[in-house]
Design a protein around this motif. Structure first.
Motif, PDB file in Angstrom:
ATOM      1  N   VAL A  51      53.127  24.578  47.936  1.00 34.04           N
ATOM      2  CA  VAL A  51      54.106  25.505  48.671  1.00 34.04           C
ATOM      3  C   VAL A  51      53.819  27.006  48.457  1.00 34.04           C
ATOM      4  N   LYS A  52      53.494  27.584  49.459  1.00 29.26           N
ATOM      5  CA  LYS A  52      53.032  29.039  49.116  1.00 29.26           C
ATOM      6  C   LYS A  52      53.417  29.752  50.547  1.00 29.26           C
ATOM      7  N   PRO A  53      53.441  31.137  50.230  1.00 27.46           N
ATOM      8  CA  PRO A  53      53.636  32.084  51.176  1.00 27.46           C
ATOM      9  C   PRO A  53      52.046  32.448  51.802  1.00 27.46           C
ATOM     10  N   ILE A  54      52.087  32.769  52.852  1.00 30.67           N
ATOM     11  CA  ILE A  54      50.700  33.049  53.368  1.00 30.67           C
ATOM     12  C   ILE A  54      49.917  34.364  52.657  1.00 30.67           C
ATOM     13  N   ASP A  55      50.588  35.270  52.263  1.00 26.12           N
ATOM     14  CA  ASP A  55      50.027  36.244  51.375  1.00 26.12           C
ATOM     15  C   ASP A  55      50.246  36.531  49.995  1.00 26.12           C
ATOM     16  N   ASN A  56      50.361  35.406  49.357  1.00 25.99           N
ATOM     17  CA  ASN A  56      50.856  35.488  48.079  1.00 25.99           C
ATOM     18  C   ASN A  56      50.652  33.934  47.100  1.00 25.99           C
ATOM     19  N   ASP A  57      50.599  34.047  45.998  1.00 28.72           N
ATOM     20  CA  ASP A  57      50.066  32.786  45.209  1.00 28.72           C
ATOM     21  C   ASP A  57      50.663  31.930  45.354  1.00 28.72           C
ATOM     22  N   THR A  58      50.479  30.544  44.882  1.00 23.73           N
ATOM     23  CA  THR A  58      51.279  29.260  45.151  1.00 23.73           C
ATOM     24  C   THR A  58      52.548  29.388  44.246  1.00 23.73           C
ATOM     25  N   LEU A  59      53.616  28.942  44.968  1.00 26.95           N
ATOM     26  CA  LEU A  59      54.890  28.817  44.427  1.00 26.95           C
ATOM     27  C   LEU A  59      55.100  27.649  43.736  1.00 26.95           C
ATOM     28  N   ILE A  60      54.698  26.389  44.417  1.00 25.79           N
ATOM     29  CA  ILE A  60      54.940  25.022  43.931  1.00 25.79           C
ATOM     30  C   ILE A  60      53.763  24.289  44.237  1.00 25.79           C
ATOM     31  N   ASN A  61      53.559  23.458  43.159  1.00 26.80           N
ATOM     32  CA  ASN A  61      52.203  22.530  43.246  1.00 26.80           C
ATOM     33  C   ASN A  61      52.798  21.388  42.701  1.00 26.80           C
ATOM     34  N   ILE A  62      52.761  20.264  43.343  1.00 36.58           N
ATOM     35  CA  ILE A  62      53.160  18.716  42.934  1.00 36.58           C
ATOM     36  C   ILE A  62      51.979  17.695  43.013  1.00 36.58           C
ATOM     37  N   ASP A  63      51.874  17.202  42.127  1.00 38.29           N
ATOM     38  CA  ASP A  63      50.607  16.229  42.100  1.00 38.29           C
ATOM     39  C   ASP A  63      51.268  14.596  42.125  1.00 38.29           C
ATOM     40  N   ASN A  64      50.635  13.858  42.950  1.00 39.81           N
ATOM     41  CA  ASN A  64      51.126  12.283  42.878  1.00 39.81           C
ATOM     42  C   ASN A  64      52.771  12.064  43.166  1.00 39.81           C
ATOM     43  N   LEU A  65      53.070  12.530  43.984  1.00 37.29           N
ATOM     44  CA  LEU A  65      54.777  12.386  44.411  1.00 37.29           C
ATOM     45  C   LEU A  65      54.967  11.179  45.099  1.00 37.29           C
ATOM     46  N   LYS A  66      55.864  10.234  44.367  1.00 35.84           N
ATOM     47  CA  LYS A  66      56.348   9.167  45.065  1.00 35.84           C
ATOM     48  C   LYS A  66      57.814   9.212  45.293  1.00 35.84           C
TER      49      LYS A  66
END
Length: 212
Positions: A51-66
């Protein structure tokens, strides 16, 4: 039930694609949901969510979500989660003189109406965001590692939760909060009620460690 089971993958992919596309268009976002697929009758896996805005850095990063979903709401093309498991969740909130990477969540851009920055408009959008949060928030959450950081004009605070467990809405977890060279261990105790959209959490400082 037979119809739901037969077309569950098509319904899931349609729902995910529709929601992600709509959100990206209306919020100037670059949300990515990688490989949504069923691993059980009503259990869905995602290889990665960004989850990130187009013009900035990543807000949320999730690995292997179940997640385990409510099948009846899926038929109504609504996503309702009853259980969540994840190996790694990283949240990074950034703010500096060039902007931030979080206000896009409640700032919408529509072609048929001008973008507004009034306090009333922001309040309504934040309220809708909170309603969505409680709507999809499960009462059972199990995360192997949770990291969050806030960086505001060079000042940074980080929080690490080695194991994040909420069972039947009951919260009892410990977080290592680091600010500058000092780390404090906090205990969070309380409950979250998604039926009436309320949360009650008490926070206790249990230990303070300073770098030598």
């Amino acid at each position: 039930s037979i119809i739901l089971f037969t077309f569950r993958s098509s319904i899931l992919n349609h729902l995910v694609t529709k929601k992600v596309t709509s959100f990206n268009e209306s919020h100037k976002a670059d949300v990515q949901v990688i490989n949504p697929h069923f691993t059980g009758i009503f259990t869905v896996n995602f290889d990665k969510i960004v989850v990130k805005p187009i013009d900035n850095d990543t807000l949320i990063n999730i690995d292997n979500l179940k997640i385990k979903i409510n099948p009846l709401r899926l038929l109504m093309t609504r996503l309702s989660i009853t259980k969540l498991n994840a190996d790694n969740i990283n949240i990074s909130v950034l703010r500096d003189s060039t902007g931030n990477n979080y206000t896009f969540l409640y700032k919408t851009v529509r072609k048929d109406e001008p973008e507004t920055t009034s306090n009333v408009s922001y309040s309504r959008r934040v309220e809708r965001l909170l309603d969505l949060f409680f709507d999809i928030l499960p009462s059972d959450i199990h995360i192997k590692k949770f990291n969050a950081s806030i960086s505001s004009y060079g000042h940074k605070v980080t929080a690490t939760v080695p194991r994040f467990d909420i069972s039947s809405g009951e919260v009892d977890l410990r977080a290592h909060i680091t600010e500058n060279d000092s780390t404090t261990i906090f205990r969070f105790v309380g409950d979250i009620n998604t039926w009436i959209n309320t949360a009650s959490i008490k926070v206790y400082a249990t230990n303070t460690l300073r770098a030598t």
